[in-house]
Design a protein around this motif. Sequence first.
Motif, PDB file in Angstrom:
ATOM      1  N   GLU A  80       9.320  -4.005  31.476  1.00 34.43           N
ATOM      2  CA  GLU A  80       9.781  -3.620  32.949  1.00 34.43           C
ATOM      3  C   GLU A  80      11.073  -4.174  33.208  1.00 34.43           C
ATOM      4  O   GLU A  80      11.776  -3.292  34.094  1.00 34.43           O
ATOM      5  CB  GLU A  80       8.823  -4.728  33.730  1.00 34.43           C
ATOM      6  CG  GLU A  80       8.997  -4.503  35.186  1.00 34.43           C
ATOM      7  CD  GLU A  80       8.128  -5.394  36.118  1.00 34.43           C
ATOM      8  OE1 GLU A  80       8.454  -6.517  36.580  1.00 34.43           O
ATOM      9  OE2 GLU A  80       6.851  -5.183  36.227  1.00 34.43           O
ATOM     10  N   GLY A 115      21.712  -3.136  37.601  1.00 33.83           N
ATOM     11  CA  GLY A 115      20.426  -2.717  38.300  1.00 33.83           C
ATOM     12  C   GLY A 115      20.021  -3.957  39.050  1.00 33.83           C
ATOM     13  O   GLY A 115      20.572  -4.963  39.560  1.00 33.83           O
ATOM     14  N   ASN A 116      18.716  -3.496  39.531  1.00 31.30           N
ATOM     15  CA  ASN A 116      17.990  -4.357  40.631  1.00 31.30           C
ATOM     16  C   ASN A 116      16.824  -5.236  39.654  1.00 31.30           C
ATOM     17  O   ASN A 116      15.823  -4.855  39.575  1.00 31.30           O
ATOM     18  CB  ASN A 116      17.233  -3.516  41.547  1.00 31.30           C
ATOM     19  CG  ASN A 116      16.483  -4.243  42.471  1.00 31.30           C
ATOM     20  OD1 ASN A 116      16.909  -5.257  42.769  1.00 31.30           O
ATOM     21  ND2 ASN A 116      15.518  -3.884  43.401  1.00 31.30           N
ATOM     22  N   THR A 126      20.043  -0.702  34.579  1.00 30.02           N
ATOM     23  CA  THR A 126      20.712   0.637  34.523  1.00 30.02           C
ATOM     24  C   THR A 126      22.136   0.802  33.956  1.00 30.02           C
ATOM     25  O   THR A 126      22.767   1.962  33.629  1.00 30.02           O
ATOM     26  CB  THR A 126      20.885   1.109  36.141  1.00 30.02           C
ATOM     27  OG1 THR A 126      21.860   0.118  36.784  1.00 30.02           O
ATOM     28  CG2 THR A 126      19.745   1.291  36.703  1.00 30.02           C
ATOM     29  N   ASN A 171      14.381  -1.417  34.423  1.00 29.64           N
ATOM     30  CA  ASN A 171      15.314  -1.690  35.833  1.00 29.64           C
ATOM     31  C   ASN A 171      16.797  -1.926  35.365  1.00 29.64           C
ATOM     32  O   ASN A 171      17.494  -1.965  36.373  1.00 29.64           O
ATOM     33  CB  ASN A 171      14.720  -3.058  36.403  1.00 29.64           C
ATOM     34  CG  ASN A 171      13.395  -2.621  37.149  1.00 29.64           C
ATOM     35  OD1 ASN A 171      13.330  -1.680  37.569  1.00 29.64           O
ATOM     36  ND2 ASN A 171      12.564  -3.740  37.145  1.00 29.64           N
TER      37      ASN A 171
END
Length: 440
Positions: A84, A136-137, A90, A88
């Motif tokens: 996961e 990324g987040n 990037t 996320n």
Amino acid sequence: MFPLFSTFLLLINAYFFSFAIAQTCPPPPRCPTISPPPRPTRTVRYVRPRPPLYNTNLRLLPRQPNNNPGPLANRARILFITQELKRNITFDPQGYTRTWVGNNYCLFRGFICDTVPDRNITGLAGIDFNGARFGGNLNFYRFIMNLPDLAFFHANSNNFSGVINQGLSGLRYFYEIDLSNNKFVGGFPSNVLGAKNLTFVDVRFNNYVGTVPLSLFNFDTDVLFINNNVFNRTIPPNFGNTPALYLTLANNNFTGTIPRSIGAAWETMTEVLFLGNKLSGCLPFEIGYLNRSTVFDVGSNRLTGPIPQSFGCMAKLQLLNMAHNRFYGPVPEVLCRLPNAFNFTLSNNYFTQVGPQCRRLIRLRRLNVNRNCIMGLPFQRSAADCASFFANPRSCARESTFSIIPCRLPAASVRTRTVPQEDEVPPSPRSYNALVEPPH
């Protein structure tokens, strides 16, 4: 008749005068001893030595090789949350995520495995993403809460963010957290303090704002770095409860005075940095109780007043920075007699006098008093600048405490040379490294 009478009077006076001289006069009444106020004491207690995180009598499985670790604790859970996180991310300039494949997380870059004490099998003991510069987040809390055997999490210079909720207390071996130079915002992350075994807390170079909670300085940790955020308001009055050895509050927006309770930290406080805030008022004499401190830095604030004589009790002090404030008065000779003085910077203030011990430190280039108001020394402020400063009356609360010396003064330095020696090893403070922003 009159001459005889006069002679008689002279004899009588001489007798009584000699009698009075012969008597032992009673000693004058003794002045009562002036005792310093009682040393501040902590209002919380800490267990020392720290209890171990697990039963040290256990016969643990030796650490296994990463390519053949045997059964892995929480394998499915850790693989799921890792994939996961990978989705996320990037931006991964150093290729961490390229290694996050397969079922053996011990081979994933940034994952450190070791034996889980209460299960006696291999598990994920640590995360080291320092300097990975992920983009990324990235939700730190969701990730870490799926790593139940974690002992440390190092992730400076990334893009982790999000709210840190309750639940870190469930990480039974968790003792180090480094979230510096990330994207965290909001108020101080108080839920981090739920992890009761943390001995290293680093949240510097984020965008935390507002006040810091009282609970922060009742938290049992050895290292506390909260510098380079946007914390403001006053430092909580229970500041002296902290058992931290290394403490940086630098480069925030703290206001008000340094709490008197600081003296309660005398058994532990080794290095403390207040520089680069908006602190004001006079220094509390209780600072002099910090007889184990090697670094004390209040540079670039709005502090004023004289240096308390109690500073002469800081026997281990090596580095002192009081530059760029509004201090005044004579530099205490007891300060300049400290045996470990290496670099005392008092420049850009309004000090007016130095004695022979201080002049000796100046010659040794251990004391910098440039840009003050000391007659006869070079590189001082202009007379007009000094006159303007002293034109306004100045005073401090508790002025009588500035002459208190709450110790037997340490012996003066035995160094008698007049120039520094090339073979001298300078101090190596730990806390100043925290002021260097990691590359992002």
